[in-house]
Design a protein around this motif. Structure first.
Motif, PDB file in Angstrom:
ATOM      1  N   ILE A 216       3.965   5.571  -5.758  1.00 53.64           N
ATOM      2  CA  ILE A 216       3.878   5.572  -7.227  1.00 53.64           C
ATOM      3  C   ILE A 216       2.834   6.574  -7.715  1.00 53.64           C
ATOM      4  N   GLU A 217       1.696   6.635  -7.018  1.00 57.59           N
ATOM      5  CA  GLU A 217       0.659   7.601  -7.401  1.00 57.59           C
ATOM      6  C   GLU A 217       1.191   9.029  -7.333  1.00 57.59           C
TER       7      GLU A 217
ATOM      8  N   LYS B 225       9.525  -1.376 -10.147  1.00 63.46           N
ATOM      9  CA  LYS B 225       9.575  -1.914  -8.784  1.00 63.46           C
ATOM     10  C   LYS B 225      10.720  -2.912  -8.671  1.00 63.46           C
TER      11      LYS B 225
ATOM     12  N   ILE C 147      -0.095  -0.918 -16.282  1.00 64.33           N
ATOM     13  CA  ILE C 147       0.507  -1.590 -15.135  1.00 64.33           C
ATOM     14  C   ILE C 147       0.808  -3.033 -15.537  1.00 64.33           C
TER      15      ILE C 147
ATOM     16  N   ARG D 194      -6.416   3.520  -6.696  1.00 66.30           N
ATOM     17  CA  ARG D 194      -6.178   4.941  -6.437  1.00 66.30           C
ATOM     18  C   ARG D 194      -6.212   5.752  -7.739  1.00 66.30           C
ATOM     19  N   LEU D 195      -5.633   5.189  -8.798  1.00 65.40           N
ATOM     20  CA  LEU D 195      -5.543   5.941 -10.052  1.00 65.40           C
ATOM     21  C   LEU D 195      -6.909   6.140 -10.701  1.00 65.40           C
TER      22      LEU D 195
ATOM     23  N   LYS E  99       0.832  -1.210   0.000  1.00 63.40           N
ATOM     24  CA  LYS E  99       0.000   0.000   0.000  1.00 63.40           C
ATOM     25  C   LYS E  99       0.865   1.259   0.000  1.00 63.40           C
TER      26      LYS E  99
ATOM     27  N   ALA F 273       2.156   1.801  -3.464  1.00 59.39           N
ATOM     28  CA  ALA F 273       1.123   2.339  -4.348  1.00 59.39           C
ATOM     29  C   ALA F 273       0.954   3.844  -4.145  1.00 59.39           C
TER      30      ALA F 273
ATOM     31  N   ILE G  16       0.249  -4.591  -5.062  1.00 62.96           N
ATOM     32  CA  ILE G  16       0.572  -3.195  -5.374  1.00 62.96           C
ATOM     33  C   ILE G  16      -0.235  -2.738  -6.584  1.00 62.96           C
TER      34      ILE G  16
ATOM     35  N   TYR H 246      -3.809  -1.987  -5.419  1.00 62.83           N
ATOM     36  CA  TYR H 246      -3.892  -0.735  -4.658  1.00 62.83           C
ATOM     37  C   TYR H 246      -3.693   0.466  -5.573  1.00 62.83           C
ATOM     38  N   LEU H 247      -2.710   0.368  -6.494  1.00 55.89           N
ATOM     39  CA  LEU H 247      -2.405   1.494  -7.372  1.00 55.89           C
ATOM     40  C   LEU H 247      -3.555   1.770  -8.342  1.00 55.89           C
TER      41      LEU H 247
END
Length: 452
Positions: free
Chosen positions: A131-132, A327, A234, A247-248, A125, A128, A240, A243-244
């Motif tokens: 990265i965001e 990553k 992705i 969020r995106l 998390k 993520a 990850i 989660y990413l």
């Protein structure tokens, strides 16, 4: 301080390396005798083989004399049971558990007391979130936030065409046209704490401290053209990746995930209805091309293999993707990674360890401990945020009058809502926040430690 680390995997090993170097008494618990033997050869630690959630094994590890238990096995449930058992045997103990399953997120927060957790960490998390932040502000390799995100340390790699090449730091303000401070430079694999006469060169990785709203001005004035990220690919449907993508999509970005396992694709598609999920091998150039990699604004490589992530990242760079995020499981070869065109390199386990190290230092020094700790420059430097309190010395004295340790730099001072990039006349007072960067071998537990 006596610490038990349950789980001698990558996170456990990284913590052992960091905490043993800081002089803590470490006992490792793991069911695998081979990994314990390897740790004994590398570090001055005690080891116990067995189930870390067992009372008998915890007794063998010396739980009754232990100040902190860190449960970092690969199983969330074992980590929770280990912390609960340790707390039952020694009620005053501090406990930290690594919890990775998204299904547990809410209940861990709501039932922290029931699980006897002092701190829960989720490397995936955290990665993520990191990265965001990078995707929302393209142009930087890394960004580390302080004081609730109002001050940042951002990393830039200087290409030969960059306006800052062959410029001394004394001339920096005339080019960037905003107040910033170069707090560290990584050159040829070695970190430098520069002075005003230091001349920047092509290939340098430069770490700049600035108020967040100055970062866009900085990029614009040094000629780094960036565009808003709208389409993201992705590679890898890991935790990850989930989660990413979650969020995106909330940020309005168009997201495409490539995952090899059919069952995981079905699961991701049901959890993320607005995300395109493709079943296939992300290392296949034909697949990436057919999925329009050349049209992507950003490529994030999140497979379970570092080597595959690197290959995909380099192919994405060749295809002209403007922002690449790679990553890695561990920064074992910082110089090698620096030579490859991998874009921003994110290490989830390093982010997790930073959180735990900050907590450990706070335990040692309850008053005045670092509020935030970030590792920068491939682990060769640390950036820390401290609060100035009634025990802080040299309040209201100008920095030029103070004897500050070698390789320690005061990077910013925050007076209430005012952010100051300091000079020799700057000073701090009680209630301020101070961001410090150090490449010294001496650990800074509180702000007073920066003085000779």
């Amino acid at each position: 301080m006596k610490i038990i680390i349950a789980g001698d995997g990558k996170v456990g090993n990284m913590l052992t390396n960091q905490l043993s170097a800081e002089g803590h008494d470490i006992t490792l618990v793991d069911s695998n005798p081979e990994v314990l033997e390897a740790s004994i050869e590398s570090y001055d630690v005690m080891t116990v083989q067995g189930n870390c959630a067992s009372m008998e094994v915890l007794n063998q590890a010396g739980i009754q004399e232990t100040d902190l238990l860190i449960a970092a096995t690969s199983a969330d449930e074992v980590n929770l049971l280990c912390c609960m058992t340790a707390h039952g045997m020694r009620p005053g103990i501090h406990t930290i558990a690594r919890i990775r399953n998204p299904e547990y997120s809410n209940q861990i927060y709501k039932m922290r007391d029931t699980f006897a957790l002092s701190l829960a960490v989720n490397p995936e998390k955290q990665a993520a979130v990191e990265i965001e932040r990078l995707l929302k502000f393209p142009g930087f390799l890394h960004r580390e936030a302080f004081v609730g995100g109002r001050v940042e340390i951002a990393e830039i790699r200087l290409e030969a065409s960059n306006k800052l090449c062959n410029v001394s730091l004394n001339e920096l303000d005339s080019i960037v046209k905003c107040r910033v401070l170069v707090c560290a430079v990584l050159r040829n694999g070695n970190v430098v704490t520069p002075d005003g006469n230091f001349v920047l060169k092509a290939g340098d990785r430069v770490f700049v401290t600035a108020p967040t709203n100055n970062l866009a001005i900085l990029l614009n004035n040094i000629g780094t053209i960036t565009k808003k990220v709208k389409n993201v690919m992705i590679c890898g449907g890991s935790k990850i990746g989930f989660y990413l993508a979650q969020r995106l999509q909330k940020s309005g970005m168009s997201v495409k995930i490539i995952e090899q396992k059919k069952e995981r694709c079905i699961q991701l598609a049901s959890l993320l209805p607005h995300v395109i999920v493709i079943q296939g091998d992300a290392s296949s150039q034909a697949l990436l091309y057919s999925e329009d990699i050349e049209e992507m604004d950003a490529l994030v490589t999140l497979t379970g293999l570092d080597e595959m992530n690197m290959i995909i990242a380099m192919y994405g760079k060749k295809c002209g993707v403007s922002q690449i995020i790679t990553k890695v499981g561990r920064r074992r070869n910082g110089n090698l990674l620096d030579e490859l065109e991998l874009g921003s390199v994110v290490c989830p386990k390093e982010l997790c360890c930073n959180n735990i190290v900050r907590y450990v230092r706070a335990m040692q020094n309850q008053t005045g401990a670092a509020v935030t700790v970030h590792t920068i420059a491939d682990g060769q430097a640390e950036a820390m945020e401290f609060r100035v309190n009634e025990k802080t010395i040299h309040c209201n004295e100008p920095l030029k009058a103070l004897k500050i340790r070698k390789n320690v730099l005061v990077a910013s001072i925050i007076h209430g809502g005012q952010i100051e990039i300091p000079n020799g006349d700057s000073c701090f007072t009680q209630g301020d926040s101070v961001v410090v960067v150090t490449s010294s071998d001496k650990v800074l537990y509180q702000l007073n430690d920066i003085f000779e």
